[in-house]
Design a protein around this motif. Structure first.
Motif, mmCIF file in Angstrom:
data_model
loop_
_atom_site.group_PDB
_atom_site.id
_atom_site.type_symbol
_atom_site.label_atom_id
_atom_site.label_comp_id
_atom_site.label_asym_id
_atom_site.label_seq_id
_atom_site.Cartn_x
_atom_site.Cartn_y
_atom_site.Cartn_z
ATOM 1 N N GLU A 160 -37.810 -8.982 -42.603
ATOM 2 C CA GLU A 160 -38.063 -8.322 -40.929
ATOM 3 C C GLU A 160 -39.184 -9.177 -40.752
ATOM 4 O OE1 GLU A 160 -37.830 -3.475 -42.680
ATOM 5 O OE2 GLU A 160 -39.487 -4.543 -41.534
ATOM 6 N N HIS A 178 -39.332 -12.658 -40.686
ATOM 7 C CA HIS A 178 -38.781 -14.100 -40.427
ATOM 8 C C HIS A 178 -38.076 -13.144 -39.286
ATOM 9 C CE1 HIS A 178 -40.215 -15.859 -43.411
ATOM 10 N NE2 HIS A 178 -39.775 -17.075 -43.008
ATOM 11 N N ALA A 179 -37.569 -11.722 -39.355
ATOM 12 C CA ALA A 179 -36.308 -11.820 -38.112
ATOM 13 C C ALA A 179 -36.769 -11.223 -37.069
ATOM 14 C CB ALA A 179 -35.632 -10.555 -38.742
ATOM 15 N N TYR A 180 -37.878 -10.278 -36.790
ATOM 16 C CA TYR A 180 -38.728 -9.706 -35.427
ATOM 17 C C TYR A 180 -39.750 -10.391 -34.931
ATOM 18 C CZ TYR A 180 -36.092 -5.993 -37.617
ATOM 19 O OH TYR A 180 -34.273 -5.520 -37.800
ATOM 20 N N ASN A 181 -40.988 -11.719 -36.455
ATOM 21 C CA ASN A 181 -41.759 -12.175 -35.228
ATOM 22 C C ASN A 181 -41.464 -13.161 -35.135
ATOM 23 O OD1 ASN A 181 -42.648 -9.680 -37.012
ATOM 24 N ND2 ASN A 181 -43.845 -10.164 -35.680
ATOM 25 N N ARG A 213 -38.865 -15.197 -36.315
ATOM 26 C CA ARG A 213 -37.792 -16.498 -35.554
ATOM 27 C C ARG A 213 -37.357 -17.486 -36.193
ATOM 28 N NH1 ARG A 213 -38.130 -12.584 -29.972
ATOM 29 N NH2 ARG A 213 -37.746 -10.300 -31.380
ATOM 30 N N LYS A 270 -31.712 -9.621 -41.784
ATOM 31 C CA LYS A 270 -31.895 -9.067 -40.286
ATOM 32 C C LYS A 270 -31.983 -9.697 -39.089
ATOM 33 C CE LYS A 270 -34.324 -5.649 -43.867
ATOM 34 N NZ LYS A 270 -35.241 -6.379 -44.811
ATOM 35 N N TYR A 271 -31.676 -11.318 -38.664
ATOM 36 C CA TYR A 271 -31.730 -11.202 -38.115
ATOM 37 C C TYR A 271 -30.511 -10.128 -36.619
ATOM 38 C CZ TYR A 271 -34.463 -15.604 -38.560
ATOM 39 O OH TYR A 271 -35.933 -16.321 -39.679
ATOM 40 N N ARG A 272 -29.091 -10.738 -37.519
ATOM 41 C CA ARG A 272 -28.037 -9.749 -36.971
ATOM 42 C C ARG A 272 -27.657 -8.521 -37.359
ATOM 43 N NH1 ARG A 272 -23.135 -14.072 -35.545
ATOM 44 N NH2 ARG A 272 -23.279 -14.759 -37.592
#
Lengths: 143, 143
Positions: free
Chosen positions: A87, A89-92, A94, A141-143
Motif C-alpha cells: 500500500e 508503494h502504491a499510494y504514497n 509511487r 496495488k498500483y492498479r
C-alpha cells in the motif's frame, strides 16, 4: 513462476546465513543502485548525501533488507507479509515498478559479493524468482 | 496486479466482440508484431510469408485469439486454463517471455483499431492487466 519447495529451502538457508550482515548488504545494494542506475536518485531527493557511504543510504538499505527478511519469514504468502508496504508503494511512494527490477539486480550482485562461491546458479535462480515475487507484490496495488 | 470485478466485466464485454473476429484480429496482431518488432521474426523462420495476407499468419493468429478466449472464459483461473500452453512455451517453443509483452501490445493496438468506441481507458487498463496475467501464466513453467 512460483517458488518450488526447494527454492524456498535455498532462500531460507541463504537468509539465515546473511541475516547478521543484512544491514550492510542492504546498504551496499542501495548504494550500488544509485551509482549504477543514477535515474533512481529521483526517489531520494530528500537525502543530503547520495554517495554509497552516506549514513542515510545505509540506514535505508538496512530497512529494505529488513522487509525482505519479513518476506522470507512469510514466504508462503508474500502478499500478506508485505501488504502494508504494498500500500505504501502504491499510494504514497509511487516508485515506478521498473525500479524494483533494478534493485533486485543490485541485491543479487551484493549477495554474490557476500557469498562468493556459495552463490551457486541454483541459489541465484531461487533468489531471482523470489525477488521477482516481492516486486510483483509491491506493485500489486498500483492498479 | 489482480483483476478486479470491474476489470473482468470490461474484458468479458470487449472480448464478446473480439472472439467473433478471431482470425482477423489475430492475423493483424501477429503481422503487426512481426513488422514493427522484427526481432520476433526469429520464432517464425518456418513461415514463407509473414505479412497480414499470409495464410499461415491467419491460422496462427486465430489460434492465439482462441486461446485468449479460453483464458477469458476461465478468467478466475488463468494459470489453470493455460497450463498446457505454458508447458508448450516453456519446453518446446521456448519463446523468450519478453516477447509476451510485445504481442500483448499489438493485441491492444488492434483492439483499439477495431473497437474504438468500446476501447475506453478503463477497458484498455483492464485488458492490459488481463494480458499481463496471461503472460505471467504462460511463463509459469519456464523455471
Amino acid at each position: 513462476m512460483s517458488l518450488s519447495a526447494h527454492d524456498k529451502e535455498l532462500i531460507g538457508k541463504v537468509w539465515t546465513k546473511i541475516s547478521p550482515k543484512a544491514a550492510q548488504i542492504g546498504g551496499d545494494a542501495l548504494g550500488r543502485l544509485i551509482v549504477v542506475f543514477p535515474q533512481t536518485k529521483i526517489y531520494f531527493s530528500h537525502f543530503a548525501d547520495l554517495s554509497p557511504s552516506s549514513p542515510q543510504i545505509k540506514a535505508h538499505g538496512a530497512k529494505v533488507l529488513g522487509a525482505i527478511g519479513e518476506a522470507v519469514s512469510g514466504i508462503d504468502n508474500v502478499s500478506a507479509s508485505l501488504s502494508k508496504l504494498s500500500e505504501l508503494h502504491a499510494y504514497n511512494l509511487r516508485v515506478d515498478p521498473v525500479n524494483f527490477k533494478l534493485l533486485a539486480h543490485t541485491l543479487l550482485v551484493s549477495l554474490s559479493a557476500t557469498l562468493g562461491a556459495e552463490f551457486t546458479p541454483e541459489i541465484h535462480l531461487a533468489w531471482d524468482k523470489f525477488l521477482a515475487i516481492v516486486a510483483a507484490v509491491l506493485s500489486e496495488k498500483y492498479r | 496486479m489482480p483483476l478486479t470485478d470491474a476489470d473482468k466485466t470490461h474484458v468479458r464485454s470487449i472480448w464478446s466482440k473480439a472472439s467473433g473476429k478471431a482470425e482477423e484480429l489475430g492475423a493483424q496482431a501477429l503481422a503487426r508484431m512481426l513488422e514493427a518488432f522484427p526481432n520476433t521474426k526469429t520464432y517464425f523462420s518456418h513461415y514463407s510469408d509473414l505479412s497480414v495476407k499470409s495464410g499461415q499468419v491467419h491460422v496462427h493468429g486465430k489460434k492465439i485469439i482462441d486461446a485468449l478466449t479460453d483464458a477469458v472464459n476461465h478468467i478466475d483461473d488463468i494459470t489453470g486454463a493455460l497450463s498446457a500452453l505454458s508447458t508448450k512455451h516453456a519446453h518446446t517453443l521456448r519463446v523468450d517471455p519478453a516477447n509476451f509483452k510485445i504481442l500483448s501490445h499489438t493485441i491492444l493496438v488492434v483492439l483499439a483499431l477495431y473497437f474504438p468506441a468500446d476501447f475506453t481507458p478503463e477497458v484498455h487498463l483492464a485488458c492490459d492487466k488481463f494480458l499481463a496475467e496471461v503472460s505471467y501464466a504462460l511463463a509459469e513453467k519456464y523455471r
